[in-house]
Enzyme design. Structure first.
Site, short mmCIF file in Angstrom:
data_model
loop_
_atom_site.label_atom_id
_atom_site.label_comp_id
_atom_site.label_asym_id
_atom_site.label_seq_id
_atom_site.Cartn_x
_atom_site.Cartn_y
_atom_site.Cartn_z
N CYS A 2 0.99 -0.97 0.06
CA CYS A 2 0.06 0.16 -0.13
C CYS A 2 1.01 1.31 0.16
CB CYS A 2 -1.09 -0.03 1.21
SG CYS A 2 -2.00 -1.53 1.51
N ARG A 27 1.36 2.03 -6.12
CA ARG A 27 1.72 1.16 -5.14
C ARG A 27 0.32 0.25 -4.68
NH1 ARG A 27 6.48 2.30 -2.30
NH2 ARG A 27 6.06 0.72 -0.66
N TRP A 74 -3.65 -1.92 -1.43
CA TRP A 74 -3.67 -3.15 -2.15
C TRP A 74 -4.02 -4.20 -1.28
CZ3 TRP A 74 -0.82 -7.67 -1.76
CH2 TRP A 74 -0.77 -8.57 -2.85
N ASN A 100 0.70 0.15 6.05
CA ASN A 100 1.12 -0.54 4.96
C ASN A 100 1.94 -1.79 5.75
OD1 ASN A 100 2.09 -1.93 2.96
ND2 ASN A 100 4.21 -0.69 2.74
N GLY A 101 1.52 -2.98 5.44
CA GLY A 101 2.10 -3.95 6.06
C GLY A 101 1.15 -5.09 6.64
N GLU A 467 10.70 -13.77 -19.30
CA GLU A 467 10.28 -12.26 -19.22
C GLU A 467 9.23 -11.82 -19.95
OE1 GLU A 467 10.49 -10.21 -16.76
OE2 GLU A 467 10.48 -8.17 -17.97
N LYS A 471 5.57 -10.25 -18.89
CA LYS A 471 4.91 -8.92 -19.23
C LYS A 471 3.69 -9.11 -19.71
CE LYS A 471 7.01 -6.94 -17.52
NZ LYS A 471 8.30 -7.21 -16.92
N GLU A 474 1.04 -9.91 -16.91
CA GLU A 474 0.82 -8.82 -16.13
C GLU A 474 -0.23 -8.01 -16.67
OE1 GLU A 474 5.02 -7.89 -15.41
OE2 GLU A 474 4.38 -7.21 -13.58
N HIS A 490 8.67 -32.20 -24.43
CA HIS A 490 8.51 -33.10 -23.17
C HIS A 490 7.37 -33.04 -22.68
CE1 HIS A 490 12.54 -34.54 -23.68
NE2 HIS A 490 13.09 -33.31 -23.72
N LYS A 585 3.17 -2.00 -7.24
CA LYS A 585 4.63 -2.05 -7.77
C LYS A 585 5.50 -2.66 -6.96
CE LYS A 585 7.93 -0.26 -10.38
NZ LYS A 585 8.02 -1.22 -11.82
#
Ligand code: F6R
Length: 590
Positions: A2, A27, A74, A100-101, A467, A471, A474, A490, A585
């Site tokens: 947050c 955030r 968040w 935040n936490g 990567e 992307k 997301e 396989h 983020k």
């Protein structure tokens, strides 16, 4: 995950806090809220939704006063509802808290407090104003009550409290969540990061774990949890405001993608002595372990290749959230290299703490100056790529690669040569960006209805497959897998059907022949192959041309089209690439 902000000054708090929340929104954007203190009354506005929606729907502009706190959420405990949005208050609305936490012992605390006070939310945070209230009710001053409450908390927190009982002061506390104080003119700020107060302050004071702060508009005092005063010098803020804006681009993500040629040149401006010193220490270590998450972990995977190919040193990469399970093999002869854009990722911090406890040397590659990781490391290299605000990491990845190349060249005593080569690459990327932009948006349009993507590559390029897939997941909310091309047969080959997009990262390097043969196996089973290569191939349905470079540098040129493909795919599907759903983020919870 947050964002929090506190302000005390001579201007109306709500104006500053609204602005700060807009800049903190990367955030978390589930909900937002502000509380101010004026005329012995606590004024509160909060709701679910993005900051702009909450500002519009909530009459926030009417909040009076010169002291206040704000929050972007968040969600961790409790769904996305107005009641769960911060600030949270005590039962008689005299105390408000943003946090935040995660308060790990909140259930035990709540089971006691709920017998005395009415709870309105499902959050862990709400225990904090009630705990302070309990101490005030027991006869303590607000300041004493705040410290007594904080001492009861277990878990992680960066929190700020305001109260009608606190003479317009701000109270804050930190443990395992980032918090920084900003000094202004007739104003003080405290927030999750310097971005929150960047327009108003050029001087920061980083708050450490286990510390509390009491602030007025002209003073601040840091204390330990026992209320013993501590001293800390301020440091200059190096980021500037223009770096934190969109620079006339539609989104931060595209602005940050386009910045990458400059980012490479900027990342190269490292202290040569420090690089060489670090390179020697890496060569002397008995074992070298990279620790990182997400995109930073893909950078680490490339670091492993370049340490081997250029620096002739074997290293390993351990996902930060898994690091603890390997800590038995870590000792004082181990070099841990932690890579993190934010320098606040809880999993990385946790790994680093465990490594330090075992006596390992910890070097970090980090973007955010003054971040917890940078301060905890024995030595830190900074990415110097400016604030990265798009939630999907782009330019920080490229800067991380640069530093890993520089370290590898320094390990081989060829640092200047490495710098020259990187400089050439930055010019090639600059040209390439112009041509790739429109071409890739057309490919994104053609793939608009696809829901499953496979990214294939081999060797050093394999990390790029991972990567590229990350992307796309997301920002487009589709299934995407990045895998070594040789693994396809396989099992995963069973999923390929008519029209399945396969993104093949296959420059004409040492991986080329085998990758092409694996992709052909997919193509004959109906895959639509999008080739990212310096050479065209008959099996490509679409060809994204990249410049020809020395083999080890291909990750730096393949990353650009992969990022652009994700960006344009988000745009054609109508998604906001800067604020992907469910993500934020900086992941400061485990
Ligand atoms: C991907 C992304 C995340 C981060 C990860 C680590 O685009 O942004 O996967 O890379 O959360 O974050 P840092 O580098 O801040 O430790």
């Amino acid at each position: 995950m947050c964002g929090i902000i506190g302000y005390v000054g001579s201007k109306p708090a709500v104006d500053i806090l609204k602005d700060a929340l807009t800049r903190l929104e990367y955030r978390g954007y589930d909900s937002a809220g502000i509380a101010t203190i004026a005329d012995d009354t606590l004024h509160l506005c909060k709701d679910k939704g993005k900051v702009a929606e909450v500002i519009k729907n909530c009459n926030i502009d009417n909040l009076p006063g010169y002291t206040g706190i704000g929050h972007v959420r968040w969600a961790t405990h409790g769904g996305v509802t107005r009641d769960n949005a911060h600030p949270h208050c005590d039962a008689i609305s005299q105390i408000a808290v943003v946090h935040n936490g995660i308060i790990e012992n909140f259930e035990a605390l709540k089971s006691r407090l709920v017998k005395k006070y009415h709870f309105k939310s499902d959050t862990d945070t709400e225990v904090i104003p009630h705990l302070i209230r309990e101490q005030v009710d027991a006869g303590l001053s607000f300041e004493e009550a705040f410290f007594a409450a904080i001492r009861q908390l277990q878990g992680s927190y960066a929190l700020i409290a305001v109260s009608t009982l606190a003479d317009g002061k701000l109270f804050a506390a930190r443990k395992d969540s980032p918090m920084v104080l900003g000094l202004g003119k007739d104003a003080n700020f405290i927030g999750s990061d310097v971005l929150s107060f960047l327009p108003y302050s050029r001087e920061a004071v980083y708050i450490e774990d286990g510390e509390c702060v009491v602030m007025t508009k002209n003073t601040y005092q840091i204390y330990d949890l026992n209320h013993t005063p501590k001293k800390r010098e301020s440091v200059a803020i190096t980021w500037n405001l223009s770096e934190a804006g969109k620079d006339n681009q539609d989104h931060f993500m595209i602005k940050e993608i386009k910045e990458q040629p400059f980012v490479i040149r900027q990342a190269m401006m490292q202290d040569t002595r420090l690089l060489n010193r670090m390179a020697i220490d890496i060569l002397r270590a008995h074992q070298v372990i990279f620790v990182a998450c997400g995109t930073s972990r893909f950078a680490a995977l490339i670091g492993r290749y370049v340490f081997s190919k250029i620096g002739h040193t074997f290293s390993d990469v351990v996902m930060a959230s898994e690091f603890g399970y390997f800590s038995d093999s870590v000792d004082k002869n181990t070099m841990v290299i932690a890579i993190s854009q934010s320098g606040e990722t809880a999993d990385v911090m946790d790994g680093v703490k465990q490594a330090k406890a075992k006596g390992a040397t910890v070097y970090s590659i980090v973007n955010v100056e003054g971040s917890s990781l940078a301060r905890m490391s024995d030595k830190a290299l900074y990415l110097s790529c400016g604030p990265e605000i798009g939630v999907a990491a782009t330019k920080s990845f490229t800067a991380q690669l640069c530093l890993l190349y520089l370290l590898a060249f320094a390990m081989d005593g060829r640092l200047s040569e490495g710098k020259e080569k990187l400089l050439e690459i930055s010019s090639l990327i600059e040209k390439d960006l112009q041509t790739n932009l429109s071409e890739i948006s057309l490919i994104a349009e053609k793939l608009k209805d696809k829901r499953d993507f496979y990214f294939l590559a081999r060797g050093i390029n394999f990390a790029m497959a991972g990567e590229g897939a990350l992307k796309l997941k997301e920002v487009c909310y589709v299934h995407a897998e990045g895998m070594p091309a040789g693994e396809l047969k396989h099992g995963t080959l069973a999923l390929i059907e008519e029209g399945t997009p396969v993104i093949a990262i296959c420059p004409t390097d040492y991986t080329y022949t085998d990758t092409i043969s694996n992709i052909s196996e997919a193509m004959v089973r109906g895959a639509t192959v999008i080739g990212i290569s310096n050479a065209n191939q008959s099996i490509f349905a679409e060809w994204i041309k990249i410049p020809e470079v020395e083999m080890i540098f291909y990750p730096l040129v393949t990353v650009i089209p992969l990022q652009l493909l994700a960006y344009h795919s988000a745009i054609v599907r109508g998604f906001d690439p800067d604020k992907p759903r469910n993500l934020a983020k900086s992941v400061t919870v485990k």
